[in-house]
Design a protein around this motif. Structure first.
Motif, PDB file in Angstrom:
ATOM      1  N   GLU A 183       4.237   9.621   3.717  1.00  0.00           N
ATOM      2  CA  GLU A 183       4.636   9.188   2.382  1.00  0.00           C
ATOM      3  C   GLU A 183       4.344   7.708   2.133  1.00  0.00           C
ATOM      4  N   ILE A 184       3.643   7.065   3.046  1.00  0.00           N
ATOM      5  CA  ILE A 184       3.305   5.655   2.897  1.00  0.00           C
ATOM      6  C   ILE A 184       1.916   5.424   3.489  1.00  0.00           C
ATOM      7  N   ASP A 185       1.092   4.683   2.792  1.00  0.00           N
ATOM      8  CA  ASP A 185      -0.277   4.412   3.228  1.00  0.00           C
ATOM      9  C   ASP A 185      -0.311   3.074   3.965  1.00  0.00           C
ATOM     10  N   LEU A 186      -0.017   3.119   5.260  1.00  0.00           N
ATOM     11  CA  LEU A 186       0.026   1.878   6.033  1.00  0.00           C
ATOM     12  C   LEU A 186      -1.347   1.217   6.097  1.00  0.00           C
ATOM     13  N   ALA A 187      -2.396   2.022   6.286  1.00  0.00           N
ATOM     14  CA  ALA A 187      -3.746   1.450   6.364  1.00  0.00           C
ATOM     15  C   ALA A 187      -4.115   0.767   5.050  1.00  0.00           C
ATOM     16  N   GLY A 188      -3.771   1.393   3.929  1.00  0.00           N
ATOM     17  CA  GLY A 188      -4.061   0.789   2.635  1.00  0.00           C
ATOM     18  C   GLY A 188      -3.287  -0.501   2.414  1.00  0.00           C
ATOM     19  N   LEU A 189      -2.018  -0.523   2.815  1.00  0.00           N
ATOM     20  CA  LEU A 189      -1.226  -1.753   2.712  1.00  0.00           C
ATOM     21  C   LEU A 189      -1.833  -2.862   3.562  1.00  0.00           C
ATOM     22  N   HIS A 190      -2.308  -2.484   4.756  1.00  0.00           N
ATOM     23  CA  HIS A 190      -2.905  -3.495   5.643  1.00  0.00           C
ATOM     24  C   HIS A 190      -4.199  -4.042   5.043  1.00  0.00           C
ATOM     25  N   ARG A 191      -5.029  -3.150   4.519  1.00  0.00           N
ATOM     26  CA  ARG A 191      -6.294  -3.612   3.909  1.00  0.00           C
ATOM     27  C   ARG A 191      -6.030  -4.536   2.725  1.00  0.00           C
ATOM     28  N   ALA A 192      -4.927  -4.290   2.031  1.00  0.00           N
ATOM     29  CA  ALA A 192      -4.578  -5.134   0.883  1.00  0.00           C
ATOM     30  C   ALA A 192      -3.895  -6.432   1.299  1.00  0.00           C
ATOM     31  N   GLY A 193      -3.654  -6.601   2.611  1.00  0.00           N
ATOM     32  CA  GLY A 193      -3.008  -7.809   3.095  1.00  0.00           C
ATOM     33  C   GLY A 193      -1.529  -7.876   2.817  1.00  0.00           C
ATOM     34  N   LEU A 194      -0.901  -6.722   2.630  1.00  0.00           N
ATOM     35  CA  LEU A 194       0.517  -6.692   2.271  1.00  0.00           C
ATOM     36  C   LEU A 194       1.425  -6.270   3.422  1.00  0.00           C
ATOM     37  N   LEU A 195       0.868  -5.841   4.554  1.00  0.00           N
ATOM     38  CA  LEU A 195       1.676  -5.194   5.590  1.00  0.00           C
ATOM     39  C   LEU A 195       2.055  -6.132   6.720  1.00  0.00           C
ATOM     40  N   SER A 196       3.341  -6.154   7.039  1.00  0.00           N
ATOM     41  CA  SER A 196       3.846  -6.665   8.311  1.00  0.00           C
ATOM     42  C   SER A 196       4.503  -5.492   9.019  1.00  0.00           C
ATOM     43  N   LEU A 197       4.351  -5.422  10.335  1.00  0.00           N
ATOM     44  CA  LEU A 197       4.800  -4.228  11.059  1.00  0.00           C
ATOM     45  C   LEU A 197       5.631  -4.615  12.272  1.00  0.00           C
ATOM     46  N   THR A 198       6.802  -4.028  12.368  1.00  0.00           N
ATOM     47  CA  THR A 198       7.641  -4.131  13.560  1.00  0.00           C
ATOM     48  C   THR A 198       7.661  -2.771  14.249  1.00  0.00           C
ATOM     49  N   LEU A 199       7.387  -2.769  15.544  1.00  0.00           N
ATOM     50  CA  LEU A 199       7.406  -1.540  16.324  1.00  0.00           C
ATOM     51  C   LEU A 199       8.703  -1.473  17.120  1.00  0.00           C
ATOM     52  N   VAL A 200       9.376  -0.342  17.071  1.00  0.00           N
ATOM     53  CA  VAL A 200      10.556  -0.114  17.893  1.00  0.00           C
ATOM     54  C   VAL A 200      10.322   1.141  18.728  1.00  0.00           C
ATOM     55  N   ASP A 201      10.847   1.130  19.939  1.00  0.00           N
ATOM     56  CA  ASP A 201      10.774   2.276  20.851  1.00  0.00           C
ATOM     57  C   ASP A 201       9.336   2.643  21.227  1.00  0.00           C
ATOM     58  N   HIS A 202       8.399   1.736  21.076  1.00  0.00           N
ATOM     59  CA  HIS A 202       7.042   1.844  21.594  1.00  0.00           C
ATOM     60  C   HIS A 202       6.338   0.515  21.345  1.00  0.00           C
ATOM     61  N   HIS A 203       5.259   0.291  22.074  1.00  0.00           N
ATOM     62  CA  HIS A 203       4.513  -0.941  21.845  1.00  0.00           C
ATOM     63  C   HIS A 203       3.002  -0.748  21.977  1.00  0.00           C
ATOM     64  N   VAL A 204       2.562   0.510  22.062  1.00  0.00           N
ATOM     65  CA  VAL A 204       1.137   0.820  22.098  1.00  0.00           C
ATOM     66  C   VAL A 204       0.853   1.805  20.972  1.00  0.00           C
ATOM     67  N   LEU A 205       0.050   1.375  20.017  1.00  0.00           N
ATOM     68  CA  LEU A 205      -0.291   2.250  18.904  1.00  0.00           C
ATOM     69  C   LEU A 205      -1.387   3.225  19.316  1.00  0.00           C
ATOM     70  N   PRO A 206      -1.374   4.449  18.783  1.00  0.00           N
ATOM     71  CA  PRO A 206      -2.454   5.389  19.070  1.00  0.00           C
ATOM     72  C   PRO A 206      -3.769   4.879  18.493  1.00  0.00           C
TER      73      PRO A 206
END
Length: 422
Positions: free
Chosen positions: A93-116
């Motif tokens: 329900e959220i386009d993380l890749a699109g937010l990142h390309r637009a320069g709008l995304l900050s991301l905090t990872l919990v309960d993992h630290h390696v993205l697929p």
């Protein structure tokens, strides 16, 4: 907490429309209770304490909405605290890749630290990590890193909140964190090999702030019953309920947590067809089903089964599990009704799936930062027999602890961490 979650969807849409920052807090792809509650609680804390709150802080559950019903312990706990599904935001329900390309995304990872690998591009947006797994990769100095070998990521979130301004923690957030730590630590039982003094300390802190929290046995029993309730689930749903994957050079292996006796699982009607369909649809070459159950003393019993239509690959995986030394699993072969499935009783009951994953990665050829060994070399230390554990019967609440002493101790532990872990 409830009002915060209700407003997340509107806040997300408003910030996207105005080109403003969106700060997503997201757990791992298994999206178990720990990942879910850690994401919800930390996003709430960040929203309450960021000055000025320029970003929209949005917790995201890292599964499609359609899979949420499989997280039975999570749906149970959120329902108990009047948090409806409609107030949650899921990965589809959220386009993380699109937010990142637009320069709008900050991301905090919990309960993992390696993205697929599919999310590799999002690594540039990661600004904060809280995880209780051994460190498998390095992050830039600009990323705040908290990787500590405790029983639950919710413990690290509780510590973060305890170090923040007073008055932020509300009863709902405390209850969610409290139940999660108890479930992850098997009701604070040293016999299960998961609890650490910091988990016990955080449970005590939450109880000192909110004495009306339910007794340990009550909430743990309810969550455990909800987690193991697979009545009505198809085999495909059971396999998806608690699923992780590891990749090798050319193969993908799935490992599913199964909440029933392995013998009953192997005799489910239509099992082989279900396994073949499940693996073919997702491109899995091997499937490992790993079961766990607990007796009245919270001591675990573990079994596992290895399925593959590729005999050579199945033999390779089985041999790696049988010959593993870090840790040794002490497997004993069990009868299997199917030639393409090998079944075992696992003598080393403290070797959870987290400890088995590096063995499976190595069997498949591994990958960058995924070799077996570091997880076991950095295994959590045995729980010291301190007063918080030794003097407290497991079936009773932890003895009262002075809240100020707890806060001071949490702050001291955080201050003593090496700079590279911050």
């Amino acid at each position: 907490m409830e009002r915060f979650l209700e407003g997340r969807r509107a806040a997300l849409q408003e910030h996207i429309q105005h080109g403003q920052e969106v700060h997503v807090v997201m757990g791992n792809e298994a999206c178990d209770l720990d990942s879910t509650v850690s994401a919800l609680a930390l996003a709430y804390f960040l929203a309450k304490t960021s000055v000025p709150p320029k970003a929209a802080f949005v917790p995201v559950l890292n599964i499609p909405r359609a899979d949420f019903a499989l997280r039975t312990e999570t749906t149970f706990l959120l329902r108990e605290h009047s948090i409806p599904d409609s107030s949650l935001i899921f990965r589809d329900e959220i386009d993380l890749a699109g937010l990142h390309r637009a320069g709008l995304l900050s991301l905090t990872l919990v309960d993992h630290h390696v993205l697929p690998s599919a999310d590799a591009a999002l690594e540039e947006a990661v600004v904060d990590v809280l995880d209780h797994r051994p460190l498998e990769r390095e992050w830039a100095p600009s990323c705040q890193l908290t990787v500590e070998l405790v029983g639950s990521c919710a413990t690290l979130v509780t510590e973060r909140i305890a170090q923040g301004p007073p008055g932020v923690l509300d009863r709902t957030t405390a209850a969610l964190l409290h139940g999660t730590i108890l479930l992850d630590s098997v009701n604070l039982s040293p016999a299960a090999g998961k609890v650490t003094p910091r988990d016990v300390l955080c449970v005590s802190l939450l109880e000192s702030r909110f004495p009306e929290l339910p007794p340990h046995d009550s909430i743990y029993g309810a969550l455990q019953a909800a987690k193991f309730d697979v009545s009505g689930l198809t085999t495909e749903q059971m396999l998806r309920k608690d699923l992780k994957t590891v990749s090798g050079d050319e193969q993908v292996l799935a490992i599913s947590g199964i909440y029933m006796d392995i013998e009953l699982f192997l005799r489910r009607p239509g099992l082989l067809q279900d396994l073949e369909t499940f693996c073919q649809a997702r491109g899995y070459s091997v499937l490992v089903a790993m079961t766990v159950s607990f007796n009245e003393c919270y001591e675990p019993t573990r079994q596992l089964a290895v399925y593959s239509q590729h005999e050579a690959l199945r033999s390779t995986v089985c041999r790696a599990l049988e010959e593993a030394t870090t840790p040794a699993l002490h497997l004993q072969a069990l009868p299997s009704p199917w030639p393409c499935i090998s079944a075992y009783a696992q003598g080393n009951t403290l070797a959870s799936r987290k400890k088995v994953l590096p063995i499976l990665r190595a069997a498949l050829g591994g990958g960058p930062g995924t070799a077996a060994g570091p997880e076991e070399e950095a295994a959590p230390p045995p729980t010291p027999m301190n007063s918080l554990v030794e003097e407290s019967p497991l079936a009773q609440a932890v003895p009262p602890v002075c809240p100020q002493a707890v806060l001071e101790r949490v702050s001291r532990m955080a201050a003593e961490q090496p700079d590279s872990d911050k």
